[in-house]
Design a protein around this motif. Sequence first.
Motif, PDB file in Angstrom:
ATOM      1  N   LYS A   7       0.834  -1.204   0.000  1.00 12.06           N
ATOM      2  CA  LYS A   7       0.000   0.000   0.000  1.00 12.06           C
ATOM      3  C   LYS A   7       0.867   1.252   0.000  1.00 12.06           C
ATOM      4  O   LYS A   7       0.521   2.252  -0.628  1.00 12.06           O
ATOM      5  CB  LYS A   7      -0.930   0.011   1.213  1.00 12.06           C
ATOM      6  N   ALA A   8       2.009   1.200   0.685  1.00 13.55           N
ATOM      7  CA  ALA A   8       2.914   2.344   0.718  1.00 13.55           C
ATOM      8  C   ALA A   8       3.466   2.639  -0.675  1.00 13.55           C
ATOM      9  O   ALA A   8       3.595   3.800  -1.067  1.00 13.55           O
ATOM     10  CB  ALA A   8       4.055   2.091   1.700  1.00 13.55           C
ATOM     11  N   GLU A   9       3.770   1.605  -1.440  1.00 17.27           N
ATOM     12  CA  GLU A   9       4.254   1.795  -2.811  1.00 17.27           C
ATOM     13  C   GLU A   9       3.154   2.368  -3.701  1.00 17.27           C
ATOM     14  O   GLU A   9       3.413   3.236  -4.529  1.00 17.27           O
ATOM     15  CB  GLU A   9       4.777   0.475  -3.385  1.00 17.27           C
ATOM     16  N   LYS A  78       0.297  -6.588  -1.853  1.00 19.30           N
ATOM     17  CA  LYS A  78       1.043  -7.446  -0.926  1.00 19.30           C
ATOM     18  C   LYS A  78       0.375  -7.383   0.436  1.00 19.30           C
ATOM     19  O   LYS A  78       0.108  -6.298   0.958  1.00 19.30           O
ATOM     20  CB  LYS A  78       2.493  -6.976  -0.824  1.00 19.30           C
ATOM     21  N   GLU A  79       0.101  -8.555   0.984  1.00 20.26           N
ATOM     22  CA  GLU A  79      -0.483  -8.599   2.329  1.00 20.26           C
ATOM     23  C   GLU A  79       0.552  -8.143   3.333  1.00 20.26           C
ATOM     24  O   GLU A  79       1.708  -8.538   3.271  1.00 20.26           O
ATOM     25  CB  GLU A  79      -0.954 -10.009   2.652  1.00 20.26           C
ATOM     26  N   GLU A  80       0.095  -7.293   4.239  1.00 21.26           N
ATOM     27  CA  GLU A  80       1.013  -6.778   5.257  1.00 21.26           C
ATOM     28  C   GLU A  80       0.586  -7.305   6.613  1.00 21.26           C
ATOM     29  O   GLU A  80      -0.595  -7.552   6.852  1.00 21.26           O
ATOM     30  CB  GLU A  80       1.000  -5.246   5.229  1.00 21.26           C
ATOM     31  N   ALA A  81       1.545  -7.464   7.496  1.00 26.01           N
ATOM     32  CA  ALA A  81       1.259  -7.960   8.832  1.00 26.01           C
ATOM     33  C   ALA A  81       0.343  -7.002   9.576  1.00 26.01           C
ATOM     34  O   ALA A  81       0.512  -5.792   9.521  1.00 26.01           O
ATOM     35  CB  ALA A  81       2.566  -8.135   9.597  1.00 26.01           C
ATOM     36  N   LYS A  82      -0.635  -7.563  10.238  1.00 31.62           N
ATOM     37  CA  LYS A  82      -1.566  -6.758  11.028  1.00 31.62           C
ATOM     38  C   LYS A  82      -1.150  -6.836  12.481  1.00 31.62           C
ATOM     39  O   LYS A  82      -1.130  -7.906  13.069  1.00 31.62           O
ATOM     40  CB  LYS A  82      -2.992  -7.240  10.831  1.00 31.62           C
ATOM     41  N   LEU A  83      -0.825  -5.715  13.052  1.00 28.85           N
ATOM     42  CA  LEU A  83      -0.379  -5.698  14.450  1.00 28.85           C
ATOM     43  C   LEU A  83      -1.481  -5.253  15.370  1.00 28.85           C
ATOM     44  O   LEU A  83      -2.332  -4.523  15.060  1.00 28.85           O
ATOM     45  CB  LEU A  83       0.828  -4.762  14.593  1.00 28.85           C
TER      46      LEU A  83
END
Length: 83
Positions: A7-9, A78-83
């Motif tokens: 998402k940042a990209e 890309k799936e990102e880690a959910k904290l």
Amino acid sequence: MSKQITKAEVAQHKDEKSMYIIIDDGVYDVAGFLDDHPGGAKILKRMAGKDATKQFWKYHGKSVLEKYGPKLKVGTLKEEAKL
């Protein structure tokens, strides 16, 4: 294999040379589609660098994504880690 994009990209691509939007888990570069978009370029520019899933499905059917998606798709989210 499709390129994985965070998402940042996606958020970095929001000018007329490279304008990414997210629809579901796909990432699409709509920069070359601005002049052809029936709803006008303004809405695409407003959604540039963001997740446009909700807005896309509100106004489009599956056939629109099937028709234009393959030409515009640059990768998958890309799936990102959910904290």
